[in-house]
Design a protein around this motif. Structure first.
Motif, PDB file in Angstrom:
ATOM      1  N   ASN A  83      -3.041 -27.412  -4.820  1.00 39.32           N
ATOM      2  CA  ASN A  83      -3.430 -26.108  -5.339  1.00 39.32           C
ATOM      3  C   ASN A  83      -3.977 -25.245  -4.214  1.00 39.32           C
ATOM      4  O   ASN A  83      -3.520 -24.137  -4.005  1.00 39.32           O
ATOM      5  N   HIS A  84      -4.969 -25.726  -3.491  1.00 35.42           N
ATOM      6  CA  HIS A  84      -5.444 -25.047  -2.292  1.00 35.42           C
ATOM      7  C   HIS A  84      -6.363 -25.959  -1.497  1.00 35.42           C
ATOM      8  O   HIS A  84      -6.856 -26.945  -2.009  1.00 35.42           O
ATOM      9  N   VAL A  85      -6.553 -25.603  -0.247  1.00 35.11           N
ATOM     10  CA  VAL A  85      -7.479 -26.278   0.656  1.00 35.11           C
ATOM     11  C   VAL A  85      -8.551 -25.260   0.993  1.00 35.11           C
ATOM     12  O   VAL A  85      -8.239 -24.103   1.283  1.00 35.11           O
ATOM     13  N   CYS A  86      -9.803 -25.665   0.951  1.00 35.30           N
ATOM     14  CA  CYS A  86     -10.904 -24.736   1.206  1.00 35.30           C
ATOM     15  C   CYS A  86     -11.538 -25.015   2.564  1.00 35.30           C
ATOM     16  O   CYS A  86     -11.874 -26.155   2.878  1.00 35.30           O
ATOM     17  N   LEU A  87     -11.697 -23.960   3.357  1.00 35.86           N
ATOM     18  CA  LEU A  87     -12.356 -24.024   4.658  1.00 35.86           C
ATOM     19  C   LEU A  87     -13.724 -23.364   4.538  1.00 35.86           C
ATOM     20  O   LEU A  87     -13.810 -22.199   4.166  1.00 35.86           O
ATOM     21  N   ALA A  88     -14.788 -24.108   4.829  1.00 38.89           N
ATOM     22  CA  ALA A  88     -16.141 -23.545   4.821  1.00 38.89           C
ATOM     23  C   ALA A  88     -16.510 -23.190   6.259  1.00 38.89           C
ATOM     24  O   ALA A  88     -16.395 -24.019   7.161  1.00 38.89           O
ATOM     25  N   LEU A  89     -16.938 -21.947   6.462  1.00 35.23           N
ATOM     26  CA  LEU A  89     -17.223 -21.414   7.793  1.00 35.23           C
ATOM     27  C   LEU A  89     -18.585 -20.757   7.803  1.00 35.23           C
ATOM     28  O   LEU A  89     -19.068 -20.313   6.762  1.00 35.23           O
ATOM     29  N   PRO A  90     -19.185 -20.593   8.985  1.00 32.40           N
ATOM     30  CA  PRO A  90     -20.367 -19.725   9.071  1.00 32.40           C
ATOM     31  C   PRO A  90     -19.953 -18.285   8.769  1.00 32.40           C
ATOM     32  O   PRO A  90     -18.783 -17.912   8.942  1.00 32.40           O
ATOM     33  N   ALA A  91     -20.868 -17.464   8.335  1.00 31.13           N
ATOM     34  CA  ALA A  91     -20.571 -16.083   7.921  1.00 31.13           C
ATOM     35  C   ALA A  91     -19.832 -15.291   8.996  1.00 31.13           C
ATOM     36  O   ALA A  91     -18.860 -14.591   8.694  1.00 31.13           O
ATOM     37  N   GLU A  92     -20.250 -15.396  10.256  1.00 30.39           N
ATOM     38  CA  GLU A  92     -19.593 -14.608  11.304  1.00 30.39           C
ATOM     39  C   GLU A  92     -18.157 -15.069  11.524  1.00 30.39           C
ATOM     40  O   GLU A  92     -17.273 -14.267  11.817  1.00 30.39           O
ATOM     41  N   HIS A  93     -17.875 -16.358  11.375  1.00 27.42           N
ATOM     42  CA  HIS A  93     -16.509 -16.853  11.518  1.00 27.42           C
ATOM     43  C   HIS A  93     -15.661 -16.460  10.305  1.00 27.42           C
ATOM     44  O   HIS A  93     -14.456 -16.231  10.437  1.00 27.42           O
ATOM     45  N   PHE A  94     -16.283 -16.395   9.136  1.00 29.32           N
ATOM     46  CA  PHE A  94     -15.611 -15.938   7.918  1.00 29.32           C
ATOM     47  C   PHE A  94     -15.065 -14.528   8.127  1.00 29.32           C
ATOM     48  O   PHE A  94     -13.902 -14.247   7.868  1.00 29.32           O
ATOM     49  N   ASP A  95     -15.904 -13.639   8.624  1.00 30.17           N
ATOM     50  CA  ASP A  95     -15.490 -12.255   8.865  1.00 30.17           C
ATOM     51  C   ASP A  95     -14.421 -12.166   9.952  1.00 30.17           C
ATOM     52  O   ASP A  95     -13.477 -11.389   9.839  1.00 30.17           O
ATOM     53  N   THR A  96     -14.549 -12.985  10.995  1.00 33.10           N
ATOM     54  CA  THR A  96     -13.561 -13.005  12.079  1.00 33.10           C
ATOM     55  C   THR A  96     -12.213 -13.486  11.563  1.00 33.10           C
ATOM     56  O   THR A  96     -11.165 -12.912  11.893  1.00 33.10           O
ATOM     57  N   LEU A  97     -12.226 -14.535  10.749  1.00 34.43           N
ATOM     58  CA  LEU A  97     -10.985 -15.053  10.185  1.00 34.43           C
ATOM     59  C   LEU A  97     -10.299 -13.989   9.339  1.00 34.43           C
ATOM     60  O   LEU A  97      -9.107 -13.737   9.497  1.00 34.43           O
ATOM     61  N   ARG A  98     -11.033 -13.347   8.477  1.00 31.52           N
ATOM     62  CA  ARG A  98     -10.435 -12.314   7.620  1.00 31.52           C
ATOM     63  C   ARG A  98      -9.821 -11.205   8.480  1.00 31.52           C
ATOM     64  O   ARG A  98      -8.708 -10.751   8.219  1.00 31.52           O
ATOM     65  N   SER A  99     -10.526 -10.793   9.524  1.00 28.54           N
ATOM     66  CA  SER A  99     -10.005  -9.750  10.420  1.00 28.54           C
ATOM     67  C   SER A  99      -8.727 -10.197  11.122  1.00 28.54           C
ATOM     68  O   SER A  99      -7.760  -9.427  11.215  1.00 28.54           O
ATOM     69  N   ARG A 100      -8.707 -11.437  11.625  1.00 26.53           N
ATOM     70  CA  ARG A 100      -7.505 -11.934  12.305  1.00 26.53           C
ATOM     71  C   ARG A 100      -6.316 -11.973  11.358  1.00 26.53           C
ATOM     72  O   ARG A 100      -5.196 -11.624  11.734  1.00 26.53           O
ATOM     73  N   LEU A 101      -6.532 -12.423  10.125  1.00 29.23           N
ATOM     74  CA  LEU A 101      -5.443 -12.468   9.150  1.00 29.23           C
ATOM     75  C   LEU A 101      -4.928 -11.066   8.848  1.00 29.23           C
ATOM     76  O   LEU A 101      -3.713 -10.832   8.824  1.00 29.23           O
ATOM     77  N   GLU A 102      -5.843 -10.136   8.626  1.00 35.03           N
ATOM     78  CA  GLU A 102      -5.440  -8.754   8.334  1.00 35.03           C
ATOM     79  C   GLU A 102      -4.704  -8.131   9.514  1.00 35.03           C
ATOM     80  O   GLU A 102      -3.726  -7.405   9.325  1.00 35.03           O
ATOM     81  N   GLU A 103      -5.135  -8.415  10.750  1.00 37.01           N
ATOM     82  CA  GLU A 103      -4.450  -7.898  11.943  1.00 37.01           C
ATOM     83  C   GLU A 103      -3.004  -8.373  12.010  1.00 37.01           C
ATOM     84  O   GLU A 103      -2.140  -7.697  12.553  1.00 37.01           O
ATOM     85  N   ARG A 104      -2.742  -9.573  11.467  1.00 37.48           N
ATOM     86  CA  ARG A 104      -1.409 -10.158  11.490  1.00 37.48           C
ATOM     87  C   ARG A 104      -0.651  -9.898  10.189  1.00 37.48           C
ATOM     88  O   ARG A 104       0.361 -10.523   9.924  1.00 37.48           O
ATOM     89  N   ALA A 105      -1.160  -8.993   9.367  1.00 43.59           N
ATOM     90  CA  ALA A 105      -0.544  -8.608   8.095  1.00 43.59           C
ATOM     91  C   ALA A 105      -0.377  -9.779   7.134  1.00 43.59           C
ATOM     92  O   ALA A 105       0.563  -9.804   6.339  1.00 43.59           O
TER      93      ALA A 105
END
Length: 142
Positions: A83-105
């Motif tokens: 169904n899904h795999v969950c990655l738990a990150l520190p808050a600053e890495h969470f925001d960085t991950l979201r930004s990287r994904l959005e940058e790559r569409a």
């Protein structure tokens, strides 16, 4: 929290192109490839990406399905993602991950708040898919 010595060692994902998947996990998710050059040289059957010091995600090509003989019917798991795999990150890495994904569409879901997980209620979370359609949740608790 319980004081349990059991740890998650690895998760195996079925992928179409392990090299392309490793590139996605490296550049979009920030998980470093493991044994990628050995895979590219034909020395090993699949590469991995490192989640942390204790856990990796194996990137198993669909072509390996016929070799899955550890249990009756194991080969039939190819193409059946969890169904899904969950990655738990520190808050600053969470925001960085979201930004990287959005940058790559890479499409990402809306942010959810207070969803329950292994460490209780997460502050924020969102979902995304890898190139093979596997669903991931990213969250942070702090």
């Amino acid at each position: 929290m319980t004081d349990n010595t059991t740890r998650l060692d690895h998760v195996v994902l079925w992928v179409t192109d392990p090299v392309a998947s490793a590139d996605f996990y490296d550049k979009a998710v920030g998980l470093r490839p493991v044994r990628l050059s050995e895979f590219a040289e034909g020395k090993i059957p699949f590469p991995s990406v490192r989640l942390n010091d204790e856990t990796i995600i194996d990137l198993m090509p669909h072509s390996m399905a016929e070799r899955m003989k550890m249990l009756p019917g194991a080969a039939d798991s190819a193409g059946h993602p969890v169904n899904h795999v969950c990655l738990a990150l520190p808050a600053e890495h969470f925001d960085t991950l979201r930004s990287r994904l959005e940058e790559r569409a890479v499409p990402v879901s809306k942010i959810s708040y207070d969803s329950f997980g292994a460490r209780g209620s997460a502050t924020r979370s969102f979902y995304f898919r890898d190139p093979d359609g596997n669903v991931f949740e990213a969250r942070h608790y702090d």
